[in-house]
Design an enzyme around this catalytic site. Sequence first.
Site, mmCIF file in Angstrom:
data_model
loop_
_atom_site.group_PDB
_atom_site.id
_atom_site.type_symbol
_atom_site.label_atom_id
_atom_site.label_comp_id
_atom_site.label_asym_id
_atom_site.label_seq_id
_atom_site.Cartn_x
_atom_site.Cartn_y
_atom_site.Cartn_z
ATOM 1 N N LYS A 1 35.927 45.587 34.760
ATOM 2 C CA LYS A 1 34.809 44.932 34.256
ATOM 3 C C LYS A 1 35.199 43.555 34.309
ATOM 4 O O LYS A 1 36.365 43.071 34.277
ATOM 5 C CB LYS A 1 34.541 45.106 32.511
ATOM 6 C CG LYS A 1 35.660 45.407 31.675
ATOM 7 C CD LYS A 1 36.717 44.274 31.493
ATOM 8 C CE LYS A 1 35.991 43.047 31.203
ATOM 9 N NZ LYS A 1 37.207 41.794 30.937
ATOM 10 N N TYR B 1 31.910 42.801 26.417
ATOM 11 C CA TYR B 1 32.090 43.710 25.195
ATOM 12 C C TYR B 1 31.171 43.358 24.243
ATOM 13 O O TYR B 1 30.527 44.420 23.771
ATOM 14 C CB TYR B 1 33.607 43.795 24.684
ATOM 15 C CG TYR B 1 34.601 44.137 25.583
ATOM 16 C CD1 TYR B 1 34.776 45.452 25.997
ATOM 17 C CD2 TYR B 1 35.511 43.308 26.141
ATOM 18 C CE1 TYR B 1 35.712 45.678 26.848
ATOM 19 C CE2 TYR B 1 36.674 43.599 27.061
ATOM 20 C CZ TYR B 1 36.614 44.999 27.450
ATOM 21 O OH TYR B 1 37.557 45.253 28.241
HETATM 22 P P1 NAD Z 1 46.314 39.547 35.993
HETATM 23 O O1 NAD Z 1 46.061 38.085 36.173
HETATM 24 O O2 NAD Z 1 47.337 40.089 35.153
HETATM 25 O O3 NAD Z 1 46.531 40.186 37.381
HETATM 26 C C1 NAD Z 1 45.663 40.278 38.675
HETATM 27 C C2 NAD Z 1 46.347 40.678 39.781
HETATM 28 O O4 NAD Z 1 45.587 40.304 40.880
HETATM 29 C C3 NAD Z 1 47.802 40.220 40.010
HETATM 30 O O5 NAD Z 1 48.612 41.351 40.436
HETATM 31 C C4 NAD Z 1 47.696 39.107 41.092
HETATM 32 O O6 NAD Z 1 48.739 39.165 41.994
HETATM 33 C C5 NAD Z 1 46.498 39.774 42.031
HETATM 34 N N1 NAD Z 1 45.829 38.748 42.442
HETATM 35 C C6 NAD Z 1 45.389 38.948 44.164
HETATM 36 N N2 NAD Z 1 44.704 37.913 44.284
HETATM 37 C C7 NAD Z 1 44.827 37.094 43.209
HETATM 38 C C8 NAD Z 1 44.464 35.745 43.153
HETATM 39 N N3 NAD Z 1 43.707 34.924 44.252
HETATM 40 N N4 NAD Z 1 44.644 34.822 41.900
HETATM 41 C C9 NAD Z 1 45.030 35.528 40.937
HETATM 42 N N5 NAD Z 1 45.558 36.873 41.180
HETATM 43 C C10 NAD Z 1 45.429 37.636 42.263
HETATM 44 O O7 NAD Z 1 45.013 40.242 35.442
HETATM 45 P P2 NAD Z 1 44.645 41.503 34.826
HETATM 46 O O8 NAD Z 1 44.578 41.029 33.384
HETATM 47 O O9 NAD Z 1 45.466 42.592 35.283
HETATM 48 O O10 NAD Z 1 42.989 41.548 34.963
HETATM 49 C C11 NAD Z 1 42.559 42.135 36.447
HETATM 50 C C12 NAD Z 1 41.395 42.797 36.202
HETATM 51 O O11 NAD Z 1 41.066 43.935 35.222
HETATM 52 C C13 NAD Z 1 40.182 41.572 35.796
HETATM 53 O O12 NAD Z 1 38.936 41.981 36.275
HETATM 54 C C14 NAD Z 1 40.022 42.022 34.266
HETATM 55 O O13 NAD Z 1 38.699 41.567 33.638
HETATM 56 C C15 NAD Z 1 40.413 43.404 34.243
HETATM 57 N N6 NAD Z 1 40.887 43.951 32.774
HETATM 58 C C16 NAD Z 1 40.422 44.862 32.213
HETATM 59 C C17 NAD Z 1 40.703 45.215 30.975
HETATM 60 C C18 NAD Z 1 39.976 46.343 30.048
HETATM 61 O O14 NAD Z 1 40.370 46.589 29.170
HETATM 62 N N7 NAD Z 1 39.138 47.190 30.995
HETATM 63 C C19 NAD Z 1 41.621 44.567 30.510
HETATM 64 C C20 NAD Z 1 42.542 43.501 31.090
HETATM 65 C C21 NAD Z 1 41.927 43.158 32.265
#
Ligand code: NAD
Length: 355
Positions: free
Chosen positions: A117, A203
């Site tokens: 999401k 949410y």
């Molecule tokens: P994060 O920043 O911790 O991780 C992002 C990942 O994408 C990293 O591994 C990074 O290396 C990679 N990436 C690739 N290209 C990138 C760029 N150009 N810039 C930045 N990062 C890049 O983020 P996250 O918290 O893991 O979130 C990732 C996704 O998951 C998002 O869409 C977020 O909304 C979703 N999410 C959902 C939940 C949930 O409860 N459903 C919780 C957290 C995150």
Amino acid sequence: MAGMPFACAMGNNGGKKKSLGIALVGLGSYSTYQLAPALQDTQYCHLAGIVTGTPEKEKVWATKYAIPEKNIYNYDNFDEIFQNADIDIIYVVLPNSMHAEFSIRAAKAGKHVICEKPMAVSVEECDAIINACKEAKVKLGIGYRLHSEPYTQEIKRFVKEKTFGEINYVTADAAYMSKRNPDQWRLNKKLSGGGALMNMGVYSIQSLIYGSGENPIRVTAQEYSTRPDYFKETDETITAQFEFPSGVVGNMMTSHNANANRLFASCERGWFELQPANNYGPLKGRTSNGIIEFPHESQQKLQMDDFASHILNGTPNLAPGTMGKRDMMIVQAIYRSIKEGSTPVILDLKSMGLD
Ligand code: NAD
């Protein structure tokens, strides 16, 4: 991709397997601290592969989770995954603006897709993902973990069975304080598609919908900005009022500048509340009849098992692509209302269903 052999028989023929192989795309904090650990306890799926743009992570993950080299991909060779029979489901866990590209590439590789999401950064992108999955005849689920979670399921039951009579009013807050890193991708409009609304706001939108049992027909929204130096490109705080077909009124708040996490509904014969309503749990529930309590299990484990079971056993898809698209239609209506000076925006979501 044109002419790539259709890979259904190679990778995603779930009917013959008891547990489906998942490849996580994007090994950031959600994959690292929630999804991969949850996949150690799942019944119908397991961690089979990874797709990462950071070569240093390959060895760390391979060692920690015994992932064979043949199941490790990067963003460039990702499309070759169509040949890999160990991978049935691709879970896209990248910044929001990358969801559409990788979900579509996953579908074209003949793999089932879970897309985090918010589903994408526009309704057009949601349509493109849905169409790609339809064309490839693969299943699509959105990472809306709460639909697999017992407190949320109980709220949906209250609404459906009218446990407290008709709903009159519902309110939902989903917000956290962001202070430390103005350079993160969530505050970069190109990567996030928007601020608090895209991140936590979905949410609040979801809570209002399952807290009322209806899709909204009209939204009116306001935006507040108090720290423009930190939130340079993305929305900080948004409030919005929803009108539902039955006359129920809803009110939502989302913010990157406050901590709030709540769903409350006032009904004909009482009330119900979740607080917290959307963190990783355990959630907490109260009603006018008393406290509600369920044993805690990883929401991510339940969500991924539900999706795998949907593929293997034909159980319902609890968070299908149409749900992600519907929420993006509401997000866009909220942004439009704000842009037009808090004018009410009419929504036609009749064809979207409630799931
Ligand atoms: P994060 O920043 O911790 O991780 C992002 C990942 O994408 C990293 O591994 C990074 O290396 C990679 N990436 C690739 N290209 C990138 C760029 N150009 N810039 C930045 N990062 C890049 O983020 P996250 O918290 O893991 O979130 C990732 C996704 O998951 C998002 O869409 C977020 O909304 C979703 N999410 C959902 C939940 C949930 O409860 N459903 C919780 C957290 C995150």
